[in-house]
Write a protein that holds these residues in place. Structure first.
Motif, PDB file in Angstrom:
ATOM      1  N   MET A  56       0.884  -1.209  -0.139  1.00  0.00           N
ATOM      2  CA  MET A  56       0.096   0.239  -0.027  1.00  0.00           C
ATOM      3  C   MET A  56       0.870   1.217  -0.079  1.00  0.00           C
ATOM      4  SD  MET A  56      -3.272  -1.436  -0.028  1.00  0.00           S
ATOM      5  CE  MET A  56      -4.408  -0.336   0.737  1.00  0.00           C
ATOM      6  N   GLN A  57       0.658   2.148  -0.929  1.00  0.00           N
ATOM      7  CA  GLN A  57       1.301   3.245  -0.994  1.00  0.00           C
ATOM      8  C   GLN A  57       0.605   4.699  -0.923  1.00  0.00           C
ATOM      9  OE1 GLN A  57       3.770   3.863  -4.884  1.00  0.00           O
ATOM     10  NE2 GLN A  57       3.463   6.132  -4.548  1.00  0.00           N
ATOM     11  N   LYS A  58       0.982   5.262   0.165  1.00  0.00           N
ATOM     12  CA  LYS A  58       0.466   6.441   0.439  1.00  0.00           C
ATOM     13  C   LYS A  58       1.171   7.749  -0.083  1.00  0.00           C
ATOM     14  CE  LYS A  58      -2.272   5.299   4.759  1.00  0.00           C
ATOM     15  NZ  LYS A  58      -2.497   5.242   6.048  1.00  0.00           N
ATOM     16  N   ASN A  59       2.432   7.800   0.138  1.00  0.00           N
ATOM     17  CA  ASN A  59       3.345   8.886  -0.087  1.00  0.00           C
ATOM     18  C   ASN A  59       3.564   8.996  -1.809  1.00  0.00           C
ATOM     19  OD1 ASN A  59       4.281  10.351   2.153  1.00  0.00           O
ATOM     20  ND2 ASN A  59       4.629   8.191   2.768  1.00  0.00           N
ATOM     21  N   VAL A  60       3.302   9.883  -2.112  1.00  0.00           N
ATOM     22  CA  VAL A  60       3.491   9.882  -3.662  1.00  0.00           C
ATOM     23  C   VAL A  60       5.118   9.982  -4.062  1.00  0.00           C
ATOM     24  CG1 VAL A  60       3.922  12.446  -3.535  1.00  0.00           C
ATOM     25  CG2 VAL A  60       2.997  11.786  -5.549  1.00  0.00           C
ATOM     26  N   ALA A  61       5.268   9.214  -5.227  1.00  0.00           N
ATOM     27  CA  ALA A  61       6.733   9.075  -5.620  1.00  0.00           C
ATOM     28  C   ALA A  61       7.272  10.432  -6.119  1.00  0.00           C
ATOM     29  CB  ALA A  61       6.847   7.790  -6.506  1.00  0.00           C
ATOM     30  N   GLU A  62       8.587  10.450  -5.880  1.00  0.00           N
ATOM     31  CA  GLU A  62       9.052  11.682  -6.265  1.00  0.00           C
ATOM     32  C   GLU A  62       9.244  11.913  -7.963  1.00  0.00           C
ATOM     33  OE1 GLU A  62      13.166  12.323  -4.980  1.00  0.00           O
ATOM     34  OE2 GLU A  62      12.751  12.176  -2.903  1.00  0.00           O
ATOM     35  N   HIS A  63       9.248  10.766  -8.602  1.00  0.00           N
ATOM     36  CA  HIS A  63       9.168  10.639 -10.266  1.00  0.00           C
ATOM     37  C   HIS A  63       7.743  10.957 -10.742  1.00  0.00           C
ATOM     38  CE1 HIS A  63       8.306   6.425  -9.519  1.00  0.00           C
ATOM     39  NE2 HIS A  63       7.802   6.538 -10.767  1.00  0.00           N
ATOM     40  N   TYR A  64       6.812  10.887  -9.877  1.00  0.00           N
ATOM     41  CA  TYR A  64       5.459  11.275 -10.438  1.00  0.00           C
ATOM     42  C   TYR A  64       5.331  12.717 -11.130  1.00  0.00           C
ATOM     43  CZ  TYR A  64       3.440   6.934  -8.180  1.00  0.00           C
ATOM     44  OH  TYR A  64       3.346   5.580  -7.906  1.00  0.00           O
ATOM     45  N   PRO A  65       4.682  12.583 -12.339  1.00  0.00           N
ATOM     46  CA  PRO A  65       4.307  13.895 -13.133  1.00  0.00           C
ATOM     47  C   PRO A  65       4.000  15.124 -12.227  1.00  0.00           C
ATOM     48  CG  PRO A  65       2.888  12.619 -13.766  1.00  0.00           C
ATOM     49  CD  PRO A  65       3.669  11.814 -12.784  1.00  0.00           C
ATOM     50  N   ALA A  66       4.210  16.293 -12.523  1.00  0.00           N
ATOM     51  CA  ALA A  66       3.822  17.279 -11.975  1.00  0.00           C
ATOM     52  C   ALA A  66       2.166  17.589 -12.042  1.00  0.00           C
ATOM     53  CB  ALA A  66       4.135  18.546 -12.441  1.00  0.00           C
ATOM     54  N   SER A  67       1.493  16.944 -13.017  1.00  0.00           N
ATOM     55  CA  SER A  67       0.023  16.817 -12.990  1.00  0.00           C
ATOM     56  C   SER A  67      -0.632  16.121 -12.015  1.00  0.00           C
ATOM     57  CB  SER A  67      -0.284  16.070 -14.308  1.00  0.00           C
ATOM     58  OG  SER A  67      -0.008  14.958 -14.505  1.00  0.00           O
ATOM     59  N   ILE A  68       0.200  15.284 -11.298  1.00  0.00           N
ATOM     60  CA  ILE A  68      -0.368  14.499  -9.895  1.00  0.00           C
ATOM     61  C   ILE A  68      -0.091  15.407  -8.716  1.00  0.00           C
ATOM     62  CG2 ILE A  68      -0.236  12.669  -8.292  1.00  0.00           C
ATOM     63  CD1 ILE A  68       0.456  10.902 -10.855  1.00  0.00           C
ATOM     64  N   GLU A  69      -0.929  16.050  -8.345  1.00  0.00           N
ATOM     65  CA  GLU A  69      -0.673  17.072  -7.013  1.00  0.00           C
ATOM     66  C   GLU A  69      -0.204  16.200  -5.876  1.00  0.00           C
ATOM     67  OE1 GLU A  69      -4.087  19.404  -6.093  1.00  0.00           O
ATOM     68  OE2 GLU A  69      -4.031  20.127  -8.122  1.00  0.00           O
ATOM     69  N   ARG A  70       0.496  17.058  -4.959  1.00  0.00           N
ATOM     70  CA  ARG A  70       0.916  16.507  -3.556  1.00  0.00           C
ATOM     71  C   ARG A  70       0.180  17.028  -2.539  1.00  0.00           C
ATOM     72  NH1 ARG A  70       3.809  15.243  -8.362  1.00  0.00           N
ATOM     73  NH2 ARG A  70       5.797  13.924  -7.989  1.00  0.00           N
ATOM     74  N   TYR A  71      -0.386  16.348  -1.570  1.00  0.00           N
ATOM     75  CA  TYR A  71      -1.347  16.904  -0.503  1.00  0.00           C
ATOM     76  C   TYR A  71      -0.603  16.246   0.663  1.00  0.00           C
ATOM     77  CZ  TYR A  71      -5.456  17.643   2.227  1.00  0.00           C
ATOM     78  OH  TYR A  71      -6.135  18.160   3.050  1.00  0.00           O
ATOM     79  N   GLU A  72      -0.305  17.366   1.495  1.00  0.00           N
ATOM     80  CA  GLU A  72       0.736  16.941   2.860  1.00  0.00           C
ATOM     81  C   GLU A  72      -0.280  16.831   4.032  1.00  0.00           C
ATOM     82  OE1 GLU A  72       3.993  19.182   4.742  1.00  0.00           O
ATOM     83  OE2 GLU A  72       4.766  18.440   3.011  1.00  0.00           O
ATOM     84  N   VAL A  73      -0.253  15.776   4.667  1.00  0.00           N
ATOM     85  CA  VAL A  73      -1.233  15.717   5.852  1.00  0.00           C
ATOM     86  C   VAL A  73      -0.333  15.252   7.023  1.00  0.00           C
ATOM     87  CG1 VAL A  73      -3.259  14.287   6.853  1.00  0.00           C
ATOM     88  CG2 VAL A  73      -3.156  14.721   4.394  1.00  0.00           C
ATOM     89  N   PRO A  74      -0.546  15.848   8.036  1.00  0.00           N
ATOM     90  CA  PRO A  74       0.280  15.647   9.262  1.00  0.00           C
ATOM     91  C   PRO A  74      -0.256  14.246   9.925  1.00  0.00           C
ATOM     92  CG  PRO A  74      -0.528  17.850   9.292  1.00  0.00           C
ATOM     93  CD  PRO A  74      -1.075  17.096   8.293  1.00  0.00           C
ATOM     94  N   LYS A  75       0.755  13.433  10.376  1.00  0.00           N
ATOM     95  CA  LYS A  75       0.641  12.232  11.041  1.00  0.00           C
ATOM     96  C   LYS A  75       0.536  12.470  12.586  1.00  0.00           C
ATOM     97  CE  LYS A  75       4.148  10.060   9.101  1.00  0.00           C
ATOM     98  NZ  LYS A  75       5.063   9.012   8.462  1.00  0.00           N
ATOM     99  N   ASN A  76      -0.249  11.808  13.382  1.00  0.00           N
ATOM    100  CA  ASN A  76      -0.353  11.752  14.712  1.00  0.00           C
ATOM    101  C   ASN A  76       0.809  11.640  15.484  1.00  0.00           C
ATOM    102  OD1 ASN A  76      -3.106  12.188  14.426  1.00  0.00           O
ATOM    103  ND2 ASN A  76      -3.610  10.082  14.629  1.00  0.00           N
ATOM    104  N   GLU A  77       1.615  10.863  14.821  1.00  0.00           N
ATOM    105  CA  GLU A  77       3.078  10.405  15.571  1.00  0.00           C
ATOM    106  C   GLU A  77       4.191  11.242  15.084  1.00  0.00           C
ATOM    107  OE1 GLU A  77       2.690   7.438  11.973  1.00  0.00           O
ATOM    108  OE2 GLU A  77       1.385   8.761  13.704  1.00  0.00           O
ATOM    109  N   GLY A  78       3.998  12.398  14.542  1.00  0.00           N
ATOM    110  CA  GLY A  78       4.768  13.273  13.911  1.00  0.00           C
ATOM    111  C   GLY A  78       5.287  13.101  12.364  1.00  0.00           C
ATOM    112  N   GLY A  79       5.625  14.114  11.911  1.00  0.00           N
ATOM    113  CA  GLY A  79       5.926  13.921  10.366  1.00  0.00           C
ATOM    114  C   GLY A  79       4.742  13.931   9.675  1.00  0.00           C
ATOM    115  N   THR A  80       4.745  13.752   8.114  1.00  0.00           N
ATOM    116  CA  THR A  80       3.587  14.279   7.361  1.00  0.00           C
ATOM    117  C   THR A  80       3.684  12.735   6.412  1.00  0.00           C
ATOM    118  OG1 THR A  80       5.032  15.406   5.761  1.00  0.00           O
ATOM    119  CG2 THR A  80       3.836  16.535   7.349  1.00  0.00           C
ATOM    120  N   THR A  81       2.579  12.672   5.865  1.00  0.00           N
ATOM    121  CA  THR A  81       2.180  11.826   4.644  1.00  0.00           C
ATOM    122  C   THR A  81       1.796  12.838   3.496  1.00  0.00           C
ATOM    123  OG1 THR A  81       1.260  10.081   5.914  1.00  0.00           O
ATOM    124  CG2 THR A  81       0.802  10.005   3.503  1.00  0.00           C
TER     125      THR A  81
END
Length: 287
Positions: A56-81
């Motif tokens: 299961m992949q939640k984080n967008v891969a770096e090589h995905y094209p710019a047409s696929i947006e990145r949406y950052e969500v804070p994680k309860n334990e710290g950091g972001t997805t």
């Protein structure tokens, strides 16, 4: 689009190749738009086919094209997805070319992440219990009809059915979660030998779990028209209530779906959910 390793067999039991998977998603992408576009995605990927371990992949891969947006969500334990968000339906096929089999989606959009526009009840039976889960689905419809709420069943491509309700009025997740729990409780109360709210499988005792837990922020559900990692390359398909009695949860596959895509059931209009009425009715019944 150009498919990498198009001849790779993704579903060995039926010989379905990666090229066929991508072609299916190219054809189905427009139908998937309402359920995929603008929503954070969790991608269930099997780059080498379902005979090998997927992930299961939640984080967008770096090589995905710019047409696929990145949406950052804070994680309860710290950091972001950082979730991928599709805006262009052509990117659905692109993600299939990355080995995605199933698109798991939020019930809300990135524009209004705390206000779902769908409520989904996931009817999760034991293996081989199609007749039982059909009975629970029909009771779910009866309960919803009693509140004036139109719904549509989706054969999940796996073991059970999802019951989808498009929402109007922009309720928040807290309200929708309360209503979904109350609805599930009423169903389980009416047919206790067939339905349960027990999360633990060992406590279900052959009954269908009426899973209302999808209706929380960040929870996901398999999008309609998504393939599932099952041997026959089955997929999630909206059906009519009249079709329920003759349709197995995994009836639709990549091999028999072509004609169906041009003859789909009507999707219900969004409804303002009578949340207070549902919750009070459940409380009065002892749910």
């Amino acid at each position: 689009m150009k498919v990498s390793n198009a001849d790779r067999v993704m579903f060995p039991e039926v010989g379905v190749t990666k090229g066929q998977v991508v072609s299916y998603y190219e054809n189905a992408a427009g139908l998937m738009a309402d359920f995929v576009v603008g929503r954070p995605l969790t991608l269930q990927r099997f780059p080498k086919g379902i005979a090998e371990k997927g992930f299961m992949q939640k984080n967008v891969a770096e090589h995905y094209p710019a047409s696929i947006e990145r949406y950052e969500v804070p994680k309860n334990e710290g950091g972001t997805t950082t979730y991928p968000v599709v805006r262009d339906v052509n990117d659905i096929a692109y993600l299939a070319n990355q080995g995605t089999i199933t698109f798991h989606v939020w019930l809300s959009t990135v524009e209004q992440p705390l206000k779902p526009d769908y409520l989904v009840l996931d009817l999760d039976p034991p293996e081989g219990s199609a007749e039982i889960v059909r009975a629970v689905a029909l009771e779910t419809r009866t309960v919803l009809d009693s509140f004036g709420v139109e719904s549509i069943p989706v054969a999940t491509g796996s073991k059970g059915f999802h019951v989808w309700i498009p929402l109007a009025g922009k309720p928040d997740f807290e309200q929708v979660s309360k209503a979904s729990q109350a609805l599930a409780g009423i169903v389980a109360l009416k047919i206790p030998d067939l339905a349960t709210l027990e999360f633990l499988k060992k406590e279900r005792k052959g009954r269908v779990f009426v899973d209302w837990l999808r209706n929380h922020p960040g929870s996901t559900v398999a999008a309609p028209f998504s393939l599932r990692p099952r041997p026959r390359a089955s997929l999630a398909m909206p059906i009519t209530w009249d079709e329920l009695g003759s349709t197995a949860p995994d009836a639709w596959t990549i091999g028999n779906v072509e004609d169906r895509l041009s003859d789909l059931p009507r999707w219900p209009k969004p409804v303002v959910l009578p949340i207070d009425h549902i919750v009070k009715t459940a409380e009065a019944a002892g749910v």
